[in-house]
Motif scaffolding. Structure first.
Motif, PDB file in Angstrom:
ATOM      1  N   ASN A  24      -2.411  32.750   0.931  1.00 11.65           N
ATOM      2  CA  ASN A  24      -1.650  33.480   1.945  1.00 11.65           C
ATOM      3  C   ASN A  24      -1.677  34.988   1.701  1.00 11.65           C
ATOM      4  OD1 ASN A  24      -0.096  32.850  -0.372  1.00 11.65           O
ATOM      5  ND2 ASN A  24       1.819  33.236   0.708  1.00 11.65           N
ATOM      6  N   ALA A  25      -2.866  35.527   1.667  1.00 15.51           N
ATOM      7  CA  ALA A  25      -3.079  36.979   1.629  1.00 15.51           C
ATOM      8  C   ALA A  25      -3.941  37.329   2.837  1.00 15.51           C
ATOM      9  CB  ALA A  25      -3.778  37.389   0.338  1.00 15.51           C
ATOM     10  N   LYS A  26      -3.670  38.479   3.459  1.00 11.72           N
ATOM     11  CA  LYS A  26      -4.365  38.810   4.693  1.00 11.72           C
ATOM     12  C   LYS A  26      -5.877  38.853   4.508  1.00 11.72           C
ATOM     13  CE  LYS A  26      -4.296  41.897   8.668  1.00 11.72           C
ATOM     14  NZ  LYS A  26      -3.636  43.041   9.333  1.00 11.72           N
ATOM     15  N   LYS A  27      -6.339  39.382   3.373  1.00 12.05           N
ATOM     16  CA  LYS A  27      -7.783  39.474   3.148  1.00 12.05           C
ATOM     17  C   LYS A  27      -8.420  38.082   3.090  1.00 12.05           C
ATOM     18  CE  LYS A  27      -7.463  39.794  -1.926  1.00 12.05           C
ATOM     19  NZ  LYS A  27      -8.057  38.464  -2.147  1.00 12.05           N
ATOM     20  N   ASP A  28      -7.696  37.117   2.521  1.00 12.09           N
ATOM     21  CA  ASP A  28      -8.218  35.757   2.443  1.00 12.09           C
ATOM     22  C   ASP A  28      -8.214  35.080   3.810  1.00 12.09           C
ATOM     23  OD1 ASP A  28      -8.668  35.487  -0.480  1.00 12.09           O
ATOM     24  OD2 ASP A  28      -6.511  35.809  -0.565  1.00 12.09           O
ATOM     25  N   ILE A  29      -7.179  35.351   4.606  1.00 12.59           N
ATOM     26  CA  ILE A  29      -7.114  34.796   5.950  1.00 12.59           C
ATOM     27  C   ILE A  29      -8.229  35.361   6.813  1.00 12.59           C
ATOM     28  CG2 ILE A  29      -5.738  34.767   8.069  1.00 12.59           C
ATOM     29  CD1 ILE A  29      -3.263  34.539   6.317  1.00 12.59           C
TER      30      ILE A  29
END
Length: 222
Positions: A24-29
């Motif tokens: 749940n990190a924006k870069k991973d999403i």
């Protein structure tokens, strides 16, 4: 009423062992689903959209139009709280022109389920429920009513979990596709959610625990 669920999907830490997951990190999403459609969305919408995208690819697969008859129910704590607080602050300061045009929809609680519905290409009803008014049990009853009334053939239920103890800068989310009948996409039988402890950090995870043990050899995204 006995219902059937899909393989669970998780955005965040390991609340559901063996679930299909992205951190749940924006870069991973962004890495997992791309940037399209994410502009202007805040934390809860971001994780809900990511869950919907994984459902579209992992649950429905390549079946053309499989998601069209799906309804959406999202359980979210203090929905749109960040957007509402920011817009109110700017309004009190008289800085109306500073309010982002993208926050106009963000102050509406139903933006979370609406965003999920658009991402999924779903044509069924879409509802956002504040978890302080019934939580997942209320969402389960709503999903059951939608299915019983024939408003949709399946429901994507997304529970968003906001807790300071969870890892990651964004909320976590657990999602599952629910159906009144056993199918290829919903092969796991589950009892009514009313029996789940309301104090559970994630009621959906607690519900799935008896039917979804940790699977040996299942590839989970790190």
């Amino acid at each position: 009423m006995t219902m059937y669920v899909s393989e669970p999907i998780e955005i965040g830490p390991g609340l559901v062992p063996g679930a299909r997951r992205v951190p749940n990190a924006k870069k991973d999403i962004v890495e997992a689903i791309g940037r399209k459609g994410l502009l202007g969305h805040r934390g809860q919408s971001l994780v809900a959209i990511a869950a919907a995208d994984l459902a579209r690819t992992e649950v429905f697969g390549d079946a053309l139009g499989a998601a069209e008859s799906v309804g959406v129910v999202v359980v979210a704590p203090q929905t749109s709280r960040e957007a509402v607080l920011e817009v109110n602050k700017l309004a009190r300061e008289g800085r109306f022109r500073v309010v982002s045009i993208l926050d106009a929809p963000n102050v509406s609680p139903n933006v979370v389920s609406s965003s999920v519905s658009i991402r999924l290409g779903a044509r069924g009803p879409a509802f956002t429920i504040d978890n302080r008014s019934g939580g997942v049990s209320g969402a389960w009853r709503l999903a059951t009513a939608m299915l019983t009334a024939g408003r949709c053939s399946q429901v994507l239920l997304v529970e968003i979990v906001s807790d300071p103890s969870l890892d990651g800068p964004l909320p976590a989310a657990v999602a599952v596709v629910v159906s009144a009948e056993e199918s290829v996409t919903t092969p796991y039988e589950v009892a009514e959610l009313g029996a789940v402890d309301g104090d559970s950090l994630c009621e959906t995870a607690a519900l799935l625990a008896p039917v979804w043990p940790a699977l040996v050899g299942l590839e989970v995204a790190a």
